[in-house]
Design a protein around this motif. Structure first.
Motif, PDB file in Angstrom:
ATOM      1  N   LEU A 122      -3.597   1.391   3.123  1.00 40.73           N
ATOM      2  CA  LEU A 122      -3.063   0.448   2.050  1.00 40.73           C
ATOM      3  C   LEU A 122      -2.623   1.236   0.943  1.00 40.73           C
ATOM      4  O   LEU A 122      -1.701   0.717   0.185  1.00 40.73           O
ATOM      5  N   GLN A 123      -2.281   2.716   1.263  1.00 38.72           N
ATOM      6  CA  GLN A 123      -1.679   3.319   0.427  1.00 38.72           C
ATOM      7  C   GLN A 123      -0.295   3.137   0.403  1.00 38.72           C
ATOM      8  O   GLN A 123       0.820   3.425  -0.542  1.00 38.72           O
ATOM      9  N   ARG A 124       0.420   2.593   1.501  1.00 36.86           N
ATOM     10  CA  ARG A 124       1.740   2.202   1.710  1.00 36.86           C
ATOM     11  C   ARG A 124       2.241   1.385   0.876  1.00 36.86           C
ATOM     12  O   ARG A 124       3.411   1.343   0.527  1.00 36.86           O
ATOM     13  N   VAL A 125       1.501   0.329   0.553  1.00 36.99           N
ATOM     14  CA  VAL A 125       2.072  -0.659  -0.135  1.00 36.99           C
ATOM     15  C   VAL A 125       1.253  -0.574  -1.829  1.00 36.99           C
ATOM     16  O   VAL A 125       1.782  -1.509  -2.558  1.00 36.99           O
ATOM     17  N   ALA A 126       0.447  -0.248  -1.997  1.00 39.92           N
ATOM     18  CA  ALA A 126      -0.705  -0.359  -3.167  1.00 39.92           C
ATOM     19  C   ALA A 126      -0.649   0.867  -3.839  1.00 39.92           C
ATOM     20  O   ALA A 126      -0.957   2.138  -3.248  1.00 39.92           O
TER      21      ALA A 126
END
Length: 213
Positions: free
Chosen positions: A100-104
């Motif tokens: 989720l780090q990739r988008v948020a």
């Protein structure tokens, strides 16, 4: 008013990173026949659906993903007198998803539930990294979330969109379940939610967002 038993949905395993085929839903909410309402031992959790779309941009490493309760300020404080409160357990599960780090850059979760009627809404609020979620990826996100919410019903998913409070809201439906997706472009915020029951909690939530523009 009909009463529903809110089944424990479970979020074991956390949020799942989909393969090249897109986001993969797993468990989903269900409702059963009339009862006296949910028991104190039951839990309410979102469908296990949210993961970064395959076209998301790489992690820019500017900051770790964090739970930010201030994100919930965009949600209404209550729905028909039922408080909208932080769901820290689900937010923590989302926080543990490294992908989720990739988008948020931040995330939090909230729930409102009427224990008498069984009406409920669950909402995931995500602060997106700028440019990390394109239109195709957003569509994949919605489709996966809706599939996860509706899997247990065995029903086909209806898709549509509406203008609610002068914003475009993407709506999914299967039986008593409704899903709602709103992207607040100016704030780089995404809200994905699902609701159950006759009270229209999901529509009330997206109709009363506390944000300007």
């Amino acid at each position: 008013m009909r009463r529903r038993r809110i089944a424990g949905l479970g979020l074991a395993g956390g949020l799942i990173l989909a393969g090249c085929g897109g986001l993969q839903p797993t468990e989903a909410p269900s409702s059963t026949g009339p009862t006296s309402g949910p028991s104190a031992t039951e839990t309410i959790a979102p469908p296990e659906t949210i993961a970064p779309p395959p076209s998301a941009t790489p992690d820019d490493g500017t900051s770790p993903l964090a739970i930010d309760p201030e994100l919930l300020a965009v949600l209404p404080s209550d729905i028909g007198g039922v408080p909208v409160t932080e769901s820290l357990d689900e937010a923590t599960i989302a926080l543990g998803n490294e992908a989720l780090q990739r988008v948020a850059s931040a995330v939090d979760a909230a729930v409102a539930v009427d224990l008498g009627s069984g009406d409920l809404v669950y909402a995931l609020v995500v602060r997106l990294r700028p440019g990390a979620l394109g239109e195709a990826a957003f569509r994949d996100w919605r489709d996966s979330y809706d599939e996860g919410a509706c899997t247990a019903t065995g029903l086909a998913i209806g898709h549509g969109q509406a203008e609610i409070d002068e914003r475009t809201v993407f709506v999914g439906s299967c039986g008593d379940i409704r899903t709602y997706h709103v992207r607040l472009e100016a704030q780089d915020i995404l809200i994905s939610s699902w609701s159950l029951g006759d009270g229209g909690f999901g529509e009330e939530l997206v109709s009363n967002l506390r944000v300007e523009g």
